[in-house]
Design a protein around this motif. Structure first.
Motif, PDB file in Angstrom:
ATOM      1  N   ILE A 100       0.471  -1.479  -0.103  1.00 33.60           N
ATOM      2  CA  ILE A 100      -0.248   0.491   0.146  1.00 33.60           C
ATOM      3  C   ILE A 100       1.137   1.655  -0.161  1.00 33.60           C
ATOM      4  O   ILE A 100       2.256   1.437   1.018  1.00 33.60           O
ATOM      5  N   TYR A 101       0.506   1.961  -0.661  1.00 33.97           N
ATOM      6  CA  TYR A 101       1.039   3.286  -0.858  1.00 33.97           C
ATOM      7  C   TYR A 101       0.558   4.501  -0.495  1.00 33.97           C
ATOM      8  O   TYR A 101      -0.750   4.662  -1.071  1.00 33.97           O
ATOM      9  N   LYS A 102       1.146   5.198   0.047  1.00 37.80           N
ATOM     10  CA  LYS A 102       0.304   6.965   0.597  1.00 37.80           C
ATOM     11  C   LYS A 102       0.971   7.659  -0.266  1.00 37.80           C
ATOM     12  O   LYS A 102       1.415   9.319  -0.726  1.00 37.80           O
ATOM     13  N   VAL A 103      -0.654   7.330  -1.887  1.00 37.31           N
ATOM     14  CA  VAL A 103       0.496   8.907  -2.902  1.00 37.31           C
ATOM     15  C   VAL A 103      -1.777   8.876  -2.918  1.00 37.31           C
ATOM     16  O   VAL A 103      -2.356   7.778  -3.279  1.00 37.31           O
ATOM     17  N   GLY A 104      -2.076  10.313  -3.530  1.00 35.16           N
ATOM     18  CA  GLY A 104      -3.344  10.109  -3.998  1.00 35.16           C
ATOM     19  C   GLY A 104      -3.099  10.986  -5.161  1.00 35.16           C
ATOM     20  O   GLY A 104      -2.533  11.309  -5.592  1.00 35.16           O
ATOM     21  N   GLY A 105      -4.734  10.715  -5.950  1.00 39.95           N
ATOM     22  CA  GLY A 105      -4.817  11.857  -7.164  1.00 39.95           C
ATOM     23  C   GLY A 105      -3.993  11.498  -8.492  1.00 39.95           C
ATOM     24  O   GLY A 105      -3.831  10.531  -8.353  1.00 39.95           O
ATOM     25  N   ALA A 106      -4.237  12.525  -9.334  1.00 38.60           N
ATOM     26  CA  ALA A 106      -3.072  12.293 -10.666  1.00 38.60           C
ATOM     27  C   ALA A 106      -2.139  11.347 -10.486  1.00 38.60           C
ATOM     28  O   ALA A 106      -0.972  10.888 -10.571  1.00 38.60           O
ATOM     29  N   GLN A 107      -0.914  11.488  -9.626  1.00 39.35           N
ATOM     30  CA  GLN A 107      -0.093  11.338  -9.088  1.00 39.35           C
ATOM     31  C   GLN A 107       0.202   9.617  -8.884  1.00 39.35           C
ATOM     32  O   GLN A 107       1.416   9.079  -9.560  1.00 39.35           O
ATOM     33  N   ALA A 108      -0.544   9.396  -8.187  1.00 38.64           N
ATOM     34  CA  ALA A 108      -0.798   7.688  -7.830  1.00 38.64           C
ATOM     35  C   ALA A 108      -1.651   6.864  -8.561  1.00 38.64           C
ATOM     36  O   ALA A 108      -0.403   5.953  -8.980  1.00 38.64           O
ATOM     37  N   ILE A 109      -1.912   7.742  -9.909  1.00 43.67           N
ATOM     38  CA  ILE A 109      -2.365   7.324 -11.223  1.00 43.67           C
ATOM     39  C   ILE A 109      -1.432   6.753 -12.410  1.00 43.67           C
ATOM     40  O   ILE A 109      -1.188   5.535 -12.488  1.00 43.67           O
ATOM     41  N   ALA A 110      -0.699   8.063 -11.935  1.00 42.00           N
ATOM     42  CA  ALA A 110       0.570   8.023 -12.983  1.00 42.00           C
ATOM     43  C   ALA A 110       1.956   7.150 -12.238  1.00 42.00           C
ATOM     44  O   ALA A 110       2.531   6.530 -13.174  1.00 42.00           O
ATOM     45  N   ALA A 111       1.757   6.911 -10.861  1.00 43.22           N
ATOM     46  CA  ALA A 111       2.428   6.003 -10.688  1.00 43.22           C
ATOM     47  C   ALA A 111       2.603   4.620 -10.960  1.00 43.22           C
ATOM     48  O   ALA A 111       3.125   3.984 -11.514  1.00 43.22           O
ATOM     49  N   MET A 112       1.078   4.282 -10.829  1.00 42.33           N
ATOM     50  CA  MET A 112       0.213   2.927 -10.556  1.00 42.33           C
ATOM     51  C   MET A 112       0.981   2.285 -12.754  1.00 42.33           C
ATOM     52  O   MET A 112       0.842   1.680 -12.687  1.00 42.33           O
ATOM     53  N   ALA A 113       0.398   3.618 -13.583  1.00 48.85           N
ATOM     54  CA  ALA A 113       1.062   3.482 -14.832  1.00 48.85           C
ATOM     55  C   ALA A 113       2.246   3.218 -15.476  1.00 48.85           C
ATOM     56  O   ALA A 113       2.526   2.503 -16.268  1.00 48.85           O
ATOM     57  N   TYR A 114       3.463   3.809 -15.233  1.00 50.74           N
ATOM     58  CA  TYR A 114       4.919   3.804 -15.329  1.00 50.74           C
ATOM     59  C   TYR A 114       5.269   3.139 -14.185  1.00 50.74           C
ATOM     60  O   TYR A 114       6.196   3.302 -14.823  1.00 50.74           O
ATOM     61  N   GLY A 115       5.247   2.879 -13.169  1.00 50.45           N
ATOM     62  CA  GLY A 115       5.746   2.965 -12.272  1.00 50.45           C
ATOM     63  C   GLY A 115       6.942   3.657 -11.560  1.00 50.45           C
ATOM     64  O   GLY A 115       7.377   4.694 -12.172  1.00 50.45           O
ATOM     65  N   THR A 116       7.600   3.513 -10.161  1.00 49.71           N
ATOM     66  CA  THR A 116       8.863   4.678  -9.793  1.00 49.71           C
ATOM     67  C   THR A 116       9.172   3.720  -9.400  1.00 49.71           C
ATOM     68  O   THR A 116       9.424   2.294  -9.674  1.00 49.71           O
ATOM     69  N   LYS A 117      10.362   4.274  -8.515  1.00 52.06           N
ATOM     70  CA  LYS A 117      11.062   2.987  -7.761  1.00 52.06           C
ATOM     71  C   LYS A 117      10.671   2.554  -6.270  1.00 52.06           C
ATOM     72  O   LYS A 117      10.661   1.164  -5.992  1.00 52.06           O
ATOM     73  N   SER A 118       9.807   3.338  -5.630  1.00 54.94           N
ATOM     74  CA  SER A 118       8.994   2.673  -4.872  1.00 54.94           C
ATOM     75  C   SER A 118       7.718   1.424  -5.143  1.00 54.94           C
ATOM     76  O   SER A 118       7.218   0.734  -4.979  1.00 54.94           O
ATOM     77  N   ILE A 119       6.595   1.809  -6.309  1.00 58.71           N
ATOM     78  CA  ILE A 119       5.524   1.682  -6.380  1.00 58.71           C
ATOM     79  C   ILE A 119       6.025   1.552  -7.776  1.00 58.71           C
ATOM     80  O   ILE A 119       6.063   1.572  -9.497  1.00 58.71           O
ATOM     81  N   PRO A 120       5.290  -0.355  -8.676  1.00 63.58           N
ATOM     82  CA  PRO A 120       5.656  -1.027  -9.410  1.00 63.58           C
ATOM     83  C   PRO A 120       4.645  -0.646 -10.180  1.00 63.58           C
ATOM     84  O   PRO A 120       3.336  -0.603  -9.646  1.00 63.58           O
TER      85      PRO A 120
END
Lengths: 429, 429
Positions: B180-200
């Motif tokens: 589970i990740y503490k991120v909301g809004g457009a930034q959360a959606i982008a993270a799940m789409a593209y992945g970041t170091k923390s979020i696959p």
């Protein structure tokens, strides 16, 4: 003519097996005004764009009984018989795909159920031109009709004589689709989305097409309430072959894919030795030279195609699941064993005698499949694509009472007090 | 506070029952740079936007074991018990939705089958803020887990203390989601789409959200290979009531819907007389005055809500099918009879004791449903949403021979000669 990569390191798999990203912004700019014109000017816009792009003046947009009769006379008995065979097989495979569900008494007095309901109005796009894809009429029309969709329309571009290819008309009528319109491209998609005087609007648009059609489908699906089947791209095949695979057959499968489009995605993954690869390449050249049609397309797409040699079938399968191809041929000794490990693919063909062409036409499976890696989350077309599943519930007063404590606590915690009230007001007496 | 239309002519139905079209272009312009930043700068961008929009510095984006333990302690036993009840009912209804299919011998030697395969990586978005929708964690998590999805992640915005609401954390862990990740809004959606170091990155994104989240989901689904559940809009209810409907209950259902959002879509269609309407309006005012929370939201959304009086239940149902509401309450004597005629709706509630709140929380049906008329072509969330169905075929040499004439004729007619060749080369000996 085909590029070979021998044991590339894992880090390079992705870049080697990557698809070419099409630049779509110029296509968006081109189709957007067409879509807007059709929305605004209806049939007048349809006729103008048909003149501009299909080079023909269309008086009557809708296909008439006479057109159907003319088409019928042009279709040979051989072709009619083959369409019937394909029809029977596709019907046989699709009609087993709907599963009626019974109501469930979730808890005492709480009955819930799902009902399958066909989408009321659907539209098919069938490309015309050099390859009249009447086989796609079968792939869309058979499950569409089986699922009970009542209003099915079909658009296909006319030729320079203002006619739709007779095999498309014949097949459409054969499956029971008689509302057919002589319109192609972005203008056809816009007409089905917004409706014109001649063409009624629909709730879901199905069917393949070039990038203009595909991007138009995406645009209208974002704007209104029309939905679309699958995001479509150039056709794809990945072949996984071990040394039991006949190089002659594998070469024919590579070539078969290559004639679709210069942008076709073609990949062979194999742990086979250089000797086998050499035989394959020789066979590929030999078969290529024997073709007298579509040579440019085949050459162009073979140039971009790739062979990746990996150290084991396990590695090959790993790559396959990363690529998530539209078509996957597992031409291996234990093809069933390997097929059980596939998690990302549109449709899978097992063994030496299951070429993609079989599924394209006649084995019964659907040939409208997810491309461009969408097989990771999308299925190919099936009966599911033509229906919605609506949930229903009927709760008795006792049943609601039984649920009420749970709902009260959960809705309060979510701060939805009117939700809670709507339960308690029913139970106060 | 609610507008009443008495026997409007058919031509006006559409304009009266129309939804408000949101202007989304400014939202698009706002979220696009956020999405691009996350794609480019990963976690750094996530932290910056969390600071900007959630007003908190996040050190560790991922929720830790300690966070889960803290949450667990904050949840009362009552709440835990209610979550368990809802869990059991939702599981009970969803687990009957998968139907295994057997291989079919379409013709001699031609075996085709479909296999259900869970999507490998999925991501859930759960809104935070004033209404922590932990019930949605159940609605996404239960079918997600039941269908066998292996990698499930969840994003939800943190509060000013950098914490996700404990009920969300508790419920997630309860259903078996621990990434589970503490991120909301457009930034959360982008993270799940593209992945970041923390979020696959994931293959499909599920879950509701405000218009920023919804439009971000649409944007990333058009750009890459990520897909999304359903295009979501403000919540909707249409109530169809005859004189057997208790005005008190109907008023409570209207109010229940109105507290979601000032943009909620609320419509009552009825053939009832003025006397019943009067009682309903009186009841609505009375119940409204009794609320002490969310009064602004309720008032705002009730102002836009409508009662349409038509001459018969048949007419009412006609309008219902045109509107295709997310939730439909059929509060009529013969509710089952009328429910059989519904063709466009997300979820249908029958009789005086089946309020929408029951389905929102605990009866077992899913509460993630198509809005904005998408019920014409989309289903609500179900087990189907979490899987793909891959087709397979295995054909024997004899089986292929049997199909070959048909494939030869069809592929030739479509001008695909390499397809034909791939069949015949296998059969020449």
């Amino acid at each position: 003519m085909i590029q070979v990569y021998i044991h590339p390191p894992y880090e390079r798999w992705n870049s080697i097996s990557n698809r070419n990203l099409q630049n779509i912004s110029h296509i968006k700019n081109l189709v957007t005004p067409i879509i807007n014109d059709v929305k605004k000017y209806g049939d007048v816009a349809l006729k103008n764009y048909t003149k501009k792009y299909d080079h023909v003046d269309i008086k009557h947009i809708q296909v008439t009984e006479e057109d159907f009769n003319k088409a019928d006379m042009k279709i040979s008995d051989h072709l009619k018989k083959s369409i019937e065979t394909a029809y029977q097989n596709i019907k046989c495979f699709h009609q087993k795909q709907m599963h009626k569900e019974n109501p469930i008494e979730v808890s005492k007095g709480v009955f819930c159920w799902r009902k399958i309901i066909p989408i009321e109005k659907i539209g098919f796009y069938i490309p015309g031109g050099s390859a009249p894809l009447f086989s796609t009429v079968l792939m869309l029309g058979i499950p569409g009709k089986l699922s009970g969709c009542k209003n099915i329309i079909l658009c296909s571009p006319p030729n320079k004589n203002g006619e739709i290819h007779p095999a498309i008309l014949y097949t459409a009528k054969y499956v029971g689709i008689t509302q057919i319109y002589k319109v192609g491209g972005a203008q056809a998609i816009a007409a089905m989305a917004y409706g014109t005087k001649s063409i009624p609007s629909v709730y879901k648009i199905f069917g393949p097409g070039n990038s203009y059609v595909t991007i138009s489908k995406q645009i209208v699906s974002q704007k209104g309430i029309v939905s679309i089947d699958i995001p479509a791209g150039p056709s794809e095949v990945v072949i996984m072959a071990d040394d039991s695979a006949n190089p002659e057959f594998v070469a024919s499968d590579l070539l078969s894919q290559s004639e679709h489009d210069p942008e076709s995605y073609i990949l062979l993954v194999t742990p086979n030795n250089q000797f086998w690869i050499k035989k394959l390449k020789k066979e590929l050249r030999k078969q290529f030279l024997n073709f007298d049609k579509k040579k440019d397309i085949i050459e162009e797409s073979l140039k971009k195609s790739k062979i990746i040699v990996l150290s084991s079938l396990d590695e090959c399968l790993n790559l396959v699941n990363q690529v998530a191809p539209e078509h996957l041929i597992i031409n291996c000794k234990n093809s069933f064993y390997w097929s059980e490990k596939v998690i990302n693919a549109g449709s899978v063909f097992l063994g030496n005698y299951s070429p993609v062409s079989a599924g394209d036409y006649a084995s019964g499976t659907n040939h409208v499949l997810p491309t461009y890696g969408y097989a990771k989350s999308y299925s190919g077309l099936s009966m599911d694509s033509f229906v919605k599943k609506i949930t229903f519930q009927k709760i008795s007063k006792k049943g609601l009472k039984h649920l009420s404590k749970c709902i009260n606590i959960l809705s309060s915690e979510e701060g939805l007090f009117a939700h809670k009230k709507s339960i308690n007001i029913r139970l106060k007496n």
